[in-house]
Design an enzyme around this catalytic site. Sequence first.
Site, short mmCIF file in Angstrom:
data_model
loop_
_atom_site.label_atom_id
_atom_site.label_comp_id
_atom_site.label_asym_id
_atom_site.label_seq_id
_atom_site.Cartn_x
_atom_site.Cartn_y
_atom_site.Cartn_z
NE ARG I 88 -2.33 9.70 1.47
CZ ARG I 88 -1.31 9.21 1.14
NH1 ARG I 88 -1.03 8.01 0.69
NH2 ARG I 88 -0.32 10.07 1.28
CD GLU I 91 -4.06 5.64 5.54
OE1 GLU I 91 -2.89 5.58 5.24
OE2 GLU I 91 -4.55 6.72 5.75
CB SER I 114 -24.71 -5.04 -4.08
OG SER I 114 -24.45 -5.59 -5.17
#
Lengths: 147, 147, 147, 147, 147, 147, 147, 147, 147, 147
Positions: I88, I91, I114
């Site tokens: 997830r 994704e 960063s």
Amino acid sequence: MKREICTALMLEAKQEKGISFQQIADEIGRSIVWTTSAILGQNTCDAIESKKVCELLGLGIDIEKAFQQFPSKGTEAIMPPTDPLIYRLYEIVLIYGDTIKQVIHEKLGDGIMSAIDFNMQIEKEENPNGDRVKITLDGKFLPYKKW
Amino acid sequence: MKREICTALMLEAKQEKGISFQQIADEIGRSIVWTTSAILGQNTCDAIESKKVCELLGLGIDIEKAFQQFPSKGTEAIMPPTDPLIYRLYEIVLIYGDTIKQVIHEKLGDGIMSAIDFNMQIEKEENPNGDRVKITLDGKFLPYKKW
Amino acid sequence: MKREICTALMLEAKQEKGISFQQIADEIGRSIVWTTSAILGQNTCDAIESKKVCELLGLGIDIEKAFQQFPSKGTEAIMPPTDPLIYRLYEIVLIYGDTIKQVIHEKLGDGIMSAIDFNMQIEKEENPNGDRVKITLDGKFLPYKKW
Amino acid sequence: MKREICTALMLEAKQEKGISFQQIADEIGRSIVWTTSAILGQNTCDAIESKKVCELLGLGIDIEKAFQQFPSKGTEAIMPPTDPLIYRLYEIVLIYGDTIKQVIHEKLGDGIMSAIDFNMQIEKEENPNGDRVKITLDGKFLPYKKW
Amino acid sequence: MKREICTALMLEAKQEKGISFQQIADEIGRSIVWTTSAILGQNTCDAIESKKVCELLGLGIDIEKAFQQFPSKGTEAIMPPTDPLIYRLYEIVLIYGDTIKQVIHEKLGDGIMSAIDFNMQIEKEENPNGDRVKITLDGKFLPYKKW
Amino acid sequence: MKREICTALMLEAKQEKGISFQQIADEIGRSIVWTTSAILGQNTCDAIESKKVCELLGLGIDIEKAFQQFPSKGTEAIMPPTDPLIYRLYEIVLIYGDTIKQVIHEKLGDGIMSAIDFNMQIEKEENPNGDRVKITLDGKFLPYKKW
Amino acid sequence: MKREICTALMLEAKQEKGISFQQIADEIGRSIVWTTSAILGQNTCDAIESKKVCELLGLGIDIEKAFQQFPSKGTEAIMPPTDPLIYRLYEIVLIYGDTIKQVIHEKLGDGIMSAIDFNMQIEKEENPNGDRVKITLDGKFLPYKKW
Amino acid sequence: MKREICTALMLEAKQEKGISFQQIADEIGRSIVWTTSAILGQNTCDAIESKKVCELLGLGIDIEKAFQQFPSKGTEAIMPPTDPLIYRLYEIVLIYGDTIKQVIHEKLGDGIMSAIDFNMQIEKEENPNGDRVKITLDGKFLPYKKW
Amino acid sequence: MKREICTALMLEAKQEKGISFQQIADEIGRSIVWTTSAILGQNTCDAIESKKVCELLGLGIDIEKAFQQFPSKGTEAIMPPTDPLIYRLYEIVLIYGDTIKQVIHEKLGDGIMSAIDFNMQIEKEENPNGDRVKITLDGKFLPYKKW
Amino acid sequence: MKREICTALMLEAKQEKGISFQQIADEIGRSIVWTTSAILGQNTCDAIESKKVCELLGLGIDIEKAFQQFPSKGTEAIMPPTDPLIYRLYEIVLIYGDTIKQVIHEKLGDGIMSAIDFNMQIEKEENPNGDRVKITLDGKFLPYKKW
């Protein structure tokens, strides 16, 4: 004990004792699909379930504990699958994935079917032209949130 | 005309006319899932079905013909899928593939579920805790042959 | 015992005893191709076949049992193949795959050749210009179902 | 003219005229498999064959010339194949590749089956339990040379 | 004994005894290239060659036998190669592959250079501007067959 | 003008005029291999060579200029190659890469064969058992530097 | 002894004795970068260097010998790199690779920078705004040869 | 206007006018490396720089504007690189990546060299044994933060 | 001792003693996220922190030392992730990566966030409609430098 | 109109009119992150939102309609990302993915953070040591269901 070793030992004990997945499922009052997935290291039993399974298989406390760990899922899977049975399922996603997307959108709107709040049944359908396999996937519809 | 162009033109006409997949399915007396897959280029209509679909969408003879071609299937699919809805189906194969294999073997023996002699239903289940999606896969069991 | 270990032990015994795949096939009344694939862990013997093979190879009861397990197929294969002999077969799919699709569609319509309800023969053809290998693939035609 | 464009134009003309691969094959006295592969850009016709094919399809001199070019083979193939029919062939290599290697070595010794000095037949076998597809691969055995 | 273990033991013995690949090649009357490839598990010695090599390296009968097995070729290779020496060869295929195809087609017609009926020489060329490596590939031309 | 378009136009002109790679090579006094690689966009002609080639092919000043650009090499190559002729070369690296490394190290020490300070010859060898292709790779040995 | 085991034992001894790469480099009169790469199995020490390193690390004759082997380079590297430090170097090639190509071609003409006749320095630059790392790559320019 | 089209038009204008990257760099007072990377779409000019570059190249206001967009970096790069010059840089990361990691950790501690707060110089070093290329990478050391 | 073995032994001790990541974090005065990442081999404890952790877990001096090594990061990660929780997150990068890029550029200009000068918090948010997870990423903005 | 073309036209209009993502977000009363993701084709506006956005950007009815389509998500993403800003997010998943899994499991039990019932904030934090980016991910916790 790592979860993978726990899985291997349970399968070995199951084979030796000649116990079916259905029998284990009945012991803990869960479906055969979920129970099999737990033994294969894709779902997690609680302490009571774990105890029952280990007693049935004749396994000790260390496996009973390891069996309650939250596993890293899917690490053993081969994608695309090489086994013909599993490949056919993959092929259904390959060929019908976009169809399923369109039909769900037409019937329920913009969202997905959850693979977490989810259950699955697998049944044998006897048929004079050759038996059939019936797999039912049942997942919560999760609409996309806006913010 | 290539099958992909045929697909694109049919989707455009469908969108413009505001016709649903269900309406097209009803027109030819097939299920919405199969009909959607045919329009998306994964299954093939015969001459009569093709004619009805093209009339409904207001499309000409060249599309009617191209729509009857046997397509190269799955060529547009992205694997692993990037779309969340389709990925969830892929994830089910990833996480539960081996489980399904074990349960089918325990219930029906050594063989596979066909993805060719096969059908699929997709339904909306209303539920106060949130609606659910129910997908039913129903395929012929093909036992491995020995020789 | 895992199926892979079973395979390794059978090949070792076969090599040590100097028994050919043909001899094992004759023992169980199956073809050499199917028998070889079973020993290599891609097909499954029943209890009687398993017993005969293990007796011939001088192997014990645990191997006899493991040899009856339904294997995870294709897990050892390297794709694309690195071995020249296996690569040539892969190349035939690469170069002639679409040709085979077109010819089957022209001769039998929309469907596939099953790789499950399937058998294969491999024969040596003596030839003054150099011997030839003849491989015959024979699979059931499965027409796509509509629903 | 690039070979791929030549292929596309020939397929379009073939579809329009309703000519089968078998008819083209008969025209040039070659088998349907080889002829189909040539039209799909995987084999090469000589000047006489090219002329006959183009006349049958009603195509001009530029296509007739392009059709005689030596193509870059396999550039359009998707591996692993997504189309179910072609995947089943790939699966046979995946599952039976090592079996074929072992059987050829047992029957003919250390060497390979050529995919160049090679031919293939595809036939329909009528069968009351469902028609079958029979594919015959026939290649020269090339023993490994030592030096 | 598996062929890979046989390879490892031979290399260890070779290093320990300080024997060069050239010495082994001379012992069996083969070229250094072929002999090295056999020891690295890519080609197969017969019984007499195997015996001589094992005597030279001071190895026993089990290695002598294993050394005669037909190996699964190329299984240890990393592609694209990470070692700079091997990568440069890969780069030649990458950069000049299509050039070689065009030149062979112009000089010999439609066909390939066999990698089976094939030999290779590797020589050092002394040169005041820096020594050079000369690799000669010599393979049978196999014309594509029509049928 | 991009280098790839330059390549395409040169090949088209070459085909139309029926000029061989050998003729172009003779025109500029280079070998056929190097000349073919330059036309295929893998090496660079200087202004004089470029002029001669374009005059021979009847091409204008813009192509003459573009032909002198330093190309991005290897961008069109498919790896692993799908064309059987190019795959056989790749297979030689796959199967014999480590052998070549060992033999070069034994003959010349720690270093590589350059693919830059490098040339290649391709010749047809007539042979009553079937003609052969002979490819000679000749590259500078570059020893690894220490610092 | 395999080169990888040699590497592992040297790193273990180095860690145990608390010796820095700089100290080992000073012992053999080489730069820290080259010395580190040799210990990590990417470059090769001669007999004298090997002896000195092994004495400093308190290692025996078998390691001393194995340390002189020509290694298979790059086999342990993960590409694209997962470690952030190494990924940043990879990113520089990804983002600036074509820039470096254009600038080298503009300054030196058609050729490459050798990674074999090559050295590298790594220095710490103290800076009030935060220290900096300075890596200098220095390789021979190899012009492409024509033939 | 998309940034890629802007890049293509600038390179075309540069080639037509015969302007070097160094001349463009001098015009805007930046180094040749940074300027080349900006033109190749990997860094961003401000309004003043953009104006100067477009005037030098004789390009209009739309390109001047597009040239100030923040690009999606690295989208055109091929990894692993096929061009030999760029591959050699990749090979340095492959072979020396872990060495650089160890030396930076020994000299500066736990952290990385930034590829953002970073600059690069490329110089030609004349040398009687063959000219050399010197590339200097200079990046800020970023220590890992704890929290 | 290799860092991976150190990680495995710490996790085993943690499980056996029933100590939570939060307790370890409290012991060394760091956040639970950073502490967990250090134990999983992605960040580095100094000597004092290492001592405290090992005392809490009842581990010896060799682990205490190994725990201070700078690890090779990310080597165990599977990408794309197979575990649903980690997928997830992947994704989110897949679907929202370009969105995040555009919003950061609009709010802060040309630069990056960063992942080194960086911290992360993970909190549980109780909610009557179901609890929520809140992950906060906080990294330094690094503007691209020009030179 | 395809959704990708709709996206391209909206970005072009936005750039031309000099409208920020924040202004569009304010127009429809949504956050900048969600609004940007919708314009980039990863989320869906309803009819009212779509109308407002198109009026602001001066776009017609066809775009207004296309903007309401449910998109295929993630199809344009490059994984692993090549752009440094997006790669740093990917790196966080790579390095901290397992850490996040462990901490969520410790704090909330066995389940996942939804990427669908989910929102994200991106803020600039001014800081004398350099501004910082703060990204907040807030998703519903979905516990694994048993059945």
